[in-house]
Design a protein around this motif. Structure first.
Motif, PDB file in Angstrom:
ATOM      1  N   ILE A  36      26.843   5.855  -7.005  1.00  0.00           N
ATOM      2  CA  ILE A  36      27.047   5.253  -5.740  1.00  0.00           C
ATOM      3  C   ILE A  36      25.689   5.106  -5.259  1.00  0.00           C
ATOM      4  CG2 ILE A  36      27.845   5.874  -3.412  1.00  0.00           C
ATOM      5  CD1 ILE A  36      30.132   5.123  -4.824  1.00  0.00           C
ATOM      6  N   VAL A  37      25.216   3.932  -4.943  1.00  0.00           N
ATOM      7  CA  VAL A  37      24.029   3.545  -4.336  1.00  0.00           C
ATOM      8  C   VAL A  37      24.032   3.608  -2.956  1.00  0.00           C
ATOM      9  CG1 VAL A  37      23.214   2.291  -6.483  1.00  0.00           C
ATOM     10  CG2 VAL A  37      23.927   1.110  -4.554  1.00  0.00           C
ATOM     11  N   ALA A  38      22.939   3.860  -2.217  1.00  0.00           N
ATOM     12  CA  ALA A  38      23.372   3.897  -0.798  1.00  0.00           C
ATOM     13  C   ALA A  38      21.981   3.553   0.031  1.00  0.00           C
ATOM     14  CB  ALA A  38      23.393   5.523  -0.295  1.00  0.00           C
ATOM     15  N   VAL A  39      22.102   2.916   1.107  1.00  0.00           N
ATOM     16  CA  VAL A  39      21.040   2.623   2.197  1.00  0.00           C
ATOM     17  C   VAL A  39      20.849   4.036   3.183  1.00  0.00           C
ATOM     18  CG1 VAL A  39      20.396   1.345   4.259  1.00  0.00           C
ATOM     19  CG2 VAL A  39      21.531   0.188   2.208  1.00  0.00           C
ATOM     20  N   PRO A  40      19.590   4.498   2.975  1.00  0.00           N
ATOM     21  CA  PRO A  40      19.451   5.687   3.767  1.00  0.00           C
ATOM     22  C   PRO A  40      19.103   5.354   5.497  1.00  0.00           C
ATOM     23  CG  PRO A  40      17.486   5.050   2.873  1.00  0.00           C
ATOM     24  CD  PRO A  40      18.436   4.095   2.445  1.00  0.00           C
ATOM     25  N   GLY A  41      19.644   6.370   6.194  1.00  0.00           N
ATOM     26  CA  GLY A  41      18.906   6.328   7.469  1.00  0.00           C
ATOM     27  C   GLY A  41      18.053   7.374   7.750  1.00  0.00           C
ATOM     28  N   SER A  42      17.018   7.130   7.215  1.00  0.00           N
ATOM     29  CA  SER A  42      15.871   8.072   6.989  1.00  0.00           C
ATOM     30  C   SER A  42      14.460   7.566   6.471  1.00  0.00           C
ATOM     31  CB  SER A  42      16.157   9.121   6.015  1.00  0.00           C
ATOM     32  OG  SER A  42      15.103   9.934   5.790  1.00  0.00           O
ATOM     33  N   TRP A  43      13.348   8.075   6.853  1.00  0.00           N
ATOM     34  CA  TRP A  43      12.148   7.820   6.433  1.00  0.00           C
ATOM     35  C   TRP A  43      11.425   8.921   5.424  1.00  0.00           C
ATOM     36  CZ3 TRP A  43      13.422   5.735  11.228  1.00  0.00           C
ATOM     37  CH2 TRP A  43      13.532   4.223  11.453  1.00  0.00           C
ATOM     38  N   TRP A  44      12.409   9.946   5.179  1.00  0.00           N
ATOM     39  CA  TRP A  44      11.759  10.962   4.485  1.00  0.00           C
ATOM     40  C   TRP A  44      11.069  10.256   3.069  1.00  0.00           C
ATOM     41  CZ3 TRP A  44      14.528  13.614   0.063  1.00  0.00           C
ATOM     42  CH2 TRP A  44      13.546  14.752  -0.469  1.00  0.00           C
ATOM     43  N   SER A  45       9.696  11.080   2.661  1.00  0.00           N
ATOM     44  CA  SER A  45       9.074  10.481   1.591  1.00  0.00           C
ATOM     45  C   SER A  45       9.429  10.700   0.448  1.00  0.00           C
ATOM     46  CB  SER A  45       7.629  11.282   1.627  1.00  0.00           C
ATOM     47  OG  SER A  45       7.860  12.744   1.587  1.00  0.00           O
ATOM     48  N   GLY A  46      10.648  11.549   0.226  1.00  0.00           N
ATOM     49  CA  GLY A  46      11.342  11.916  -0.972  1.00  0.00           C
ATOM     50  C   GLY A  46      12.170  10.722  -1.482  1.00  0.00           C
ATOM     51  N   LEU A  47      12.357  10.027  -0.577  1.00  0.00           N
ATOM     52  CA  LEU A  47      13.159   8.696  -0.808  1.00  0.00           C
ATOM     53  C   LEU A  47      12.559   7.721  -1.483  1.00  0.00           C
ATOM     54  CD1 LEU A  47      15.287   8.518   2.410  1.00  0.00           C
ATOM     55  CD2 LEU A  47      15.868   9.704   0.110  1.00  0.00           C
ATOM     56  N   HIS A  48      11.190   8.015  -1.899  1.00  0.00           N
ATOM     57  CA  HIS A  48      10.216   6.876  -2.467  1.00  0.00           C
ATOM     58  C   HIS A  48      10.326   7.275  -3.912  1.00  0.00           C
ATOM     59  CE1 HIS A  48       7.894   5.206   1.018  1.00  0.00           C
ATOM     60  NE2 HIS A  48       8.828   4.639   1.011  1.00  0.00           N
ATOM     61  N   PHE A  49      10.702   8.387  -4.410  1.00  0.00           N
ATOM     62  CA  PHE A  49      10.767   8.852  -5.760  1.00  0.00           C
ATOM     63  C   PHE A  49      11.873   9.246  -6.413  1.00  0.00           C
ATOM     64  CE2 PHE A  49       6.751   9.781  -3.040  1.00  0.00           C
ATOM     65  CZ  PHE A  49       5.942   9.350  -3.802  1.00  0.00           C
ATOM     66  N   ASN A  50      12.001   8.723  -7.577  1.00  0.00           N
ATOM     67  CA  ASN A  50      13.509   8.758  -8.332  1.00  0.00           C
ATOM     68  C   ASN A  50      13.797  10.266  -8.687  1.00  0.00           C
ATOM     69  OD1 ASN A  50      13.698   6.258  -8.149  1.00  0.00           O
ATOM     70  ND2 ASN A  50      12.932   5.915 -10.345  1.00  0.00           N
ATOM     71  N   ASP A  51      12.672  11.337  -8.838  1.00  0.00           N
ATOM     72  CA  ASP A  51      13.147  12.634  -9.117  1.00  0.00           C
ATOM     73  C   ASP A  51      13.679  13.391  -8.075  1.00  0.00           C
ATOM     74  OD1 ASP A  51      10.814  12.486  -7.691  1.00  0.00           O
ATOM     75  OD2 ASP A  51       9.957  14.258  -8.834  1.00  0.00           O
ATOM     76  N   THR A  52      13.755  12.759  -6.923  1.00  0.00           N
ATOM     77  CA  THR A  52      14.234  13.423  -5.525  1.00  0.00           C
ATOM     78  C   THR A  52      15.488  12.511  -5.209  1.00  0.00           C
ATOM     79  OG1 THR A  52      12.653  12.376  -4.313  1.00  0.00           O
ATOM     80  CG2 THR A  52      12.454  14.802  -4.811  1.00  0.00           C
ATOM     81  N   ASP A  53      15.636  11.502  -5.232  1.00  0.00           N
ATOM     82  CA  ASP A  53      16.760  10.534  -4.810  1.00  0.00           C
ATOM     83  C   ASP A  53      17.641   9.875  -5.954  1.00  0.00           C
ATOM     84  OD1 ASP A  53      15.730   8.104  -5.918  1.00  0.00           O
ATOM     85  OD2 ASP A  53      15.066   7.255  -3.778  1.00  0.00           O
ATOM     86  N   GLN A  54      17.277  10.464  -7.186  1.00  0.00           N
ATOM     87  CA  GLN A  54      18.110  10.052  -8.250  1.00  0.00           C
ATOM     88  C   GLN A  54      18.087   8.724  -8.687  1.00  0.00           C
ATOM     89  OE1 GLN A  54      19.007  12.632 -10.418  1.00  0.00           O
ATOM     90  NE2 GLN A  54      17.898  13.801  -8.522  1.00  0.00           N
ATOM     91  N   GLY A  55      17.117   7.828  -7.959  1.00  0.00           N
ATOM     92  CA  GLY A  55      17.127   6.527  -8.109  1.00  0.00           C
ATOM     93  C   GLY A  55      18.424   5.621  -7.457  1.00  0.00           C
ATOM     94  N   LEU A  56      18.832   6.403  -6.606  1.00  0.00           N
ATOM     95  CA  LEU A  56      20.089   5.833  -5.723  1.00  0.00           C
ATOM     96  C   LEU A  56      19.854   5.238  -4.729  1.00  0.00           C
ATOM     97  CD1 LEU A  56      22.616   8.534  -7.049  1.00  0.00           C
ATOM     98  CD2 LEU A  56      22.589   6.184  -7.799  1.00  0.00           C
ATOM     99  N   ILE A  57      18.740   5.457  -3.879  1.00  0.00           N
ATOM    100  CA  ILE A  57      18.582   5.264  -2.615  1.00  0.00           C
ATOM    101  C   ILE A  57      17.812   4.053  -2.528  1.00  0.00           C
ATOM    102  CG2 ILE A  57      17.712   5.980  -0.436  1.00  0.00           C
ATOM    103  CD1 ILE A  57      20.173   7.514  -1.520  1.00  0.00           C
ATOM    104  N   LEU A  58      17.974   2.937  -1.482  1.00  0.00           N
ATOM    105  CA  LEU A  58      17.369   1.677  -1.213  1.00  0.00           C
ATOM    106  C   LEU A  58      16.729   1.656   0.106  1.00  0.00           C
ATOM    107  CD1 LEU A  58      20.479  -0.619  -2.439  1.00  0.00           C
ATOM    108  CD2 LEU A  58      18.356  -0.356  -3.339  1.00  0.00           C
ATOM    109  N   GLU A  59      15.720   2.418  -0.105  1.00  0.00           N
ATOM    110  CA  GLU A  59      14.716   2.684   1.264  1.00  0.00           C
ATOM    111  C   GLU A  59      13.839   1.400   1.465  1.00  0.00           C
ATOM    112  OE1 GLU A  59      11.912   3.403  -2.082  1.00  0.00           O
ATOM    113  OE2 GLU A  59      14.013   4.106  -1.699  1.00  0.00           O
TER     114      GLU A  59
END
Length: 429
Positions: A146-169
């Motif tokens: 499941i991919v997702a659009v996040p309601g967040s600007w956390w820096s971890g969402l820029h990196f696959n090792d923290t967002d599993q490559g699922l987040i469309l920031e």
């Protein structure tokens, strides 16, 4: 992150309809072509001959601390996908954003429960509001593609090792926002000798504070204090940070709070003789501040940093946003956020369809190399590797009661001139 005491978002009229439509289940329909997709038309379809793609929404729409922001974010997304449907939809399908919209009230537990409820029936999440909330279901999202659009600007969402490559920031992070904002401050007002950060600890305030500290290290600026605070609902007032700012007298204060707390800090310190300036993170502002006693101090000493064009921005995308409201104003910039955050998912759906794999795994695979146009609201983006700091941009505004939604743009497409270590999340919540 907007204080609900300062702005009261309008009720979403589609919520009742949402509750009434929950019986629709694309994954169980015998005409389904995959989870979240049916060959049958969407409820209330714009194009009755199209099939339907069901997207999920998990947001604070009522009863939580950020409902006043979550409501217009959702309204902006509804308007965005309405335009997509009016333009014919995607690959012979309309987009349904209402059937699987759920109010989480910004609760981590409720977010997880509602995710489990809607997951079998959706192709993707059009909104997952909140970093801790999204992190709580990320392992489940990973297992289900499941991919997702996040309601967040956390820096971890820029990196696959923290967002599993699922987040469309989209746009910068709180961490890089501080770097860009302080570079602009130095160019506009002269390099500071000292600074202080004030914010909520965690993915928001700590992320912003880390960016400011790294910027200071590179520019030989002394960080006098990193002040943690909390909403007034928890701590009653901001007397602690106010006293520290007055005692330390930094040249600049980086704020990462909600609007009510920012207004109290700015107004009180300025009234008591503080002579420096404030740089506010994007969640520190809303138009309700124009109606408070803080407005004079904010106008004189405060600049707002934003990840993309504000209401007064001139672009095809902002024209489309304004047109979608028929001459009316949204409650706040959340409407713009919801619209802008939706571009990446639209482009992803179109890319997966063009590759003949409009499925969950197809969407996940299509993220790498995905090219996204934001119609000029912010620079185009190619997903894959983490964005380079020098490619991230900000818009700087100043409060102005004479412009719509209360902020006037003073600089666009501002980029960082300071290089910091940005190879991983700046903080881990």
């Amino acid at each position: 992150m907007i204080s609900k005491r300062l702005i009261a978002g309008p009720a979403i009229t589609l919520l009742a309809a949402t509750a009434a439509c929950t019986a629709v289940d694309g994954s169980d329909d015998d005409t389904a072509s995959g989870a979240g997709i049916t060959s049958e038309a969407c409820p209330n379809a714009v194009n009755p001959d199209n099939g339907c793609i069901y997207l999920g929404v998990l947001s604070d729409l009522e009863g939580g601390p950020f409902a006043a922001l979550g409501t217009p974010i959702h309204e902006g997304q509804l308007a965005f996908w309405q335009r997509v449907n009016e333009q014919g939809g995607i690959a012979g399908h309309d987009i349904d954003l209402s059937t699987y919209t759920r109010n989480t009230a910004y609760s981590v537990d409720r977010h997880a429960t509602e995710y489990q409820d809607i997951e079998p029936h959706i192709l993707a999440l059009a909104m997952s509001l909140g970093t801790p909330q999204t992190e709580s279901v990320l392992p489940n999202m990973d297992a289900a593609d499941i991919v997702a659009v996040p309601g967040s600007w956390w820096s971890g969402l820029h990196f696959n090792d923290t967002d599993q490559g699922l987040i469309l920031e989209s746009g910068y992070s709180y961490c890089t926002e501080s770097v860009i904002g302080l570079d602009w401050y130095s160019e506009e007002h002269g390099a500071p000798s000292t600074l202080v950060t004030v914010g909520y600890p965690g993915d928001y305030g700590s992320d912003a504070a880390t960016g400011a500290r790294r910027w200071a290290e590179e520019n030989d600026v002394e960080v006098l204090a990193e002040i943690n605070t909390a909403p007034n609902a928890m701590v009653q007032d901001q007397a602690g940070p106010i006293e520290q700012i007055l005692t330390l007298a930094p040249d600049v204060v980086v704020l990462a709070t909600a609007p009510a707390e920012a207004a109290e800090i700015v107004a009180t310190t300025v009234a008591r003789g503080y002579g420096g300036r404030f740089m506010g993170s994007v969640p520190t502002w809303n138009p309700g501040l124009l109606q408070t006693a803080a407005i004079q101090a904010l106008t004189a000493r405060y600049n707002q940093t934003s990840p993309w064009q504000n209401w007064d921005g001139q672009s095809a995308g902002m024209d489309a946003i304004r047109d979608s409201l028929g001459g009316n104003l949204p409650t706040n910039q959340g409407y713009v956020f919801g619209w802008v955050w939706s571009y990446a998912l639209k482009e992803l759906l179109e890319k997966a369809a063009a590759e003949d794999d409009l499925s969950r795994s197809g969407l996940r695979d299509a993220i790498d190399g995905l090219e996204v146009s934001y119609e000029g609201i912010l620079p185009d983006r190619t997903f894959g590797d983490p964005p380079a700091l020098e490619d991230l941009t900000a818009v700087i505004t100043v409060p102005d009661a004479n412009v719509e939604l209360g902020t006037r743009t003073v600089a666009e497409a501002v980029t960082a001139t300071t290089s910091i270590d940005y190879g991983a999340a700046c903080v881990t919540p």
